[in-house]
Design a protein around this motif. Sequence first.
Motif, PDB file in Angstrom:
ATOM      1  N   SER A  48       0.840  -1.188   0.000  1.00 11.47           N
ATOM      2  CA  SER A  48       0.000   0.000   0.000  1.00 11.47           C
ATOM      3  C   SER A  48       0.885   1.251   0.000  1.00 11.47           C
ATOM      4  N   GLN A  49       0.850   2.088   1.050  1.00 12.02           N
ATOM      5  CA  GLN A  49       1.812   3.180   1.106  1.00 12.02           C
ATOM      6  C   GLN A  49       3.232   2.625   1.051  1.00 12.02           C
TER       7      GLN A  49
ATOM      8  N   HIS B 156      -7.689  -5.210  -1.066  1.00 12.61           N
ATOM      9  CA  HIS B 156      -6.584  -4.544  -0.372  1.00 12.61           C
ATOM     10  C   HIS B 156      -6.388  -5.251   0.968  1.00 12.61           C
TER      11      HIS B 156
ATOM     12  N   CYS C 169      -6.868   0.977  -3.453  1.00  8.78           N
ATOM     13  CA  CYS C 169      -5.927   1.415  -4.493  1.00  8.78           C
ATOM     14  C   CYS C 169      -6.354   0.699  -5.777  1.00  8.78           C
TER      15      CYS C 169
ATOM     16  N   VAL D   5      -8.567   7.731  -9.522  1.00 10.99           N
ATOM     17  CA  VAL D   5      -9.254   7.423  -8.264  1.00 10.99           C
ATOM     18  C   VAL D   5     -10.515   8.267  -8.154  1.00 10.99           C
TER      19      VAL D   5
ATOM     20  N   PHE E 117       0.021   2.411  -3.378  1.00 12.00           N
ATOM     21  CA  PHE E 117      -0.746   3.634  -3.163  1.00 12.00           C
ATOM     22  C   PHE E 117      -0.112   4.752  -4.009  1.00 12.00           C
TER      23      PHE E 117
ATOM     24  N   THR F 157      -5.070   2.204 -11.273  1.00 12.53           N
ATOM     25  CA  THR F 157      -4.057   3.155 -10.811  1.00 12.53           C
ATOM     26  C   THR F 157      -2.705   2.463 -10.665  1.00 12.53           C
ATOM     27  N   GLN F 158      -2.727   1.214 -10.243  1.00 11.43           N
ATOM     28  CA  GLN F 158      -1.483   0.461 -10.117  1.00 11.43           C
ATOM     29  C   GLN F 158      -0.902   0.124 -11.493  1.00 11.43           C
TER      30      GLN F 158
ATOM     31  N   THR G  62      -1.003  -7.241  -7.360  1.00 15.25           N
ATOM     32  CA  THR G  62      -2.231  -6.459  -7.317  1.00 15.25           C
ATOM     33  C   THR G  62      -3.428  -7.383  -7.223  1.00 15.25           C
TER      34      THR G  62
ATOM     35  N   TYR H 162      -7.854   7.400   0.268  1.00 14.51           N
ATOM     36  CA  TYR H 162      -7.885   8.575  -0.595  1.00 14.51           C
ATOM     37  C   TYR H 162      -8.990   9.562  -0.229  1.00 14.51           C
TER      38      TYR H 162
ATOM     39  N   CYS I  39      -0.870   6.526  -6.825  1.00 13.00           N
ATOM     40  CA  CYS I  39      -0.778   6.442  -8.279  1.00 13.00           C
ATOM     41  C   CYS I  39      -2.071   6.950  -8.919  1.00 13.00           C
TER      42      CYS I  39
ATOM     43  N   TYR J 205      -4.043   9.846  -9.309  1.00 14.36           N
ATOM     44  CA  TYR J 205      -5.065  10.417  -8.416  1.00 14.36           C
ATOM     45  C   TYR J 205      -6.370  10.752  -9.148  1.00 14.36           C
TER      46      TYR J 205
END
Length: 321
Positions: free
Chosen positions: A185-186, A304, A278, A217, A210, A282-283, A271, A227, A212, A214
């Motif tokens: 994640s982060q 997640h 997330c 999202v 995390f 985005t990943q 993933t 987020y 990626c 924005y």
Amino acid sequence: MPSVDMPLKELKKYKGINPKPADFDKYWEAALQELESQDLNPQLIPADFKVPHAECFDLYFTGVGGSRIHARYARPANASPDTKHPAILHFHGYTGETPPWSELMSWTSAGYSVFALDSRGQGGLSEDRGGVSGTTWRGQIIRGLSDSPEKLLFRQIFLDTVALARIAFDSPEVDENRVGALGGSQGGALTLACAALEPRIKRAAPRFPFLCDYKRVWELDLGEKAYEELQYFFRKFDPCHEREEEIFTTLGYIDLQFLAPRIKAKVLLATGLMDTICPPSTQFAMYNRIKATKEMIVYPDFGHEDIPDFDDKTYEFMMGL
């Protein structure tokens, strides 16, 4: 195949929609120059945690902006410059802290040193001296967003990962050619940031990263949990989205998809296609821009959450250092 996002075939081609700042590369070169001028002043303090096979320390260093940053450092007992060994950099999830010492011992048992960072301003012992104008409530993605781009907090956190890596490289018992990074994640985001900004990292194993894409999202209406501060910021400071392009462009400075092409490390990424925190797209936006040797393991039924299978694969992957 289940998914909360676009089909896997489309994910494999997706390159993201968040705008990239025109001076992105100059921004990060200037950031690295700032770190270069920073006296890290590292200090090792023997930890209270004692085991026969490892030496454990609280490591402190000074990051950009003067914040004193904490990490846990454990190395095999009787380590010496005559018997250099590989090292792992460990990065934790959003708002969290370093894992307990016992969790780090699997690395020292294998003959590795491990450095685990406490991200500034979160759950651990690192300082966050702040110093930004605008809101500092409801999240660190938006901290500094109303100030200059140089005040974005994740810029400072990304640089902290580089500082930790440099301390690891400079440790006389560590083989500087055998250093890897990992986290979820982060922690996955910081793994990627570290590998992008410190090209000597040899292996990187991020899990559902995390930070990626924005804008994606936001468009998925998944601005919640990790987020949710994006929703808060717009509702409070730009309710009609009159500054939407400007805001997302500024966030582009700390968007991992734009740092990804700098990565030279071998990458193993996981993933889950049911990830609503997330989102998979985005990943993939970040992953599809990595030019180095890479592999993504897709878990169709996972969100997640912990993925024990990937934990084992990560361990085996790092044994190749």
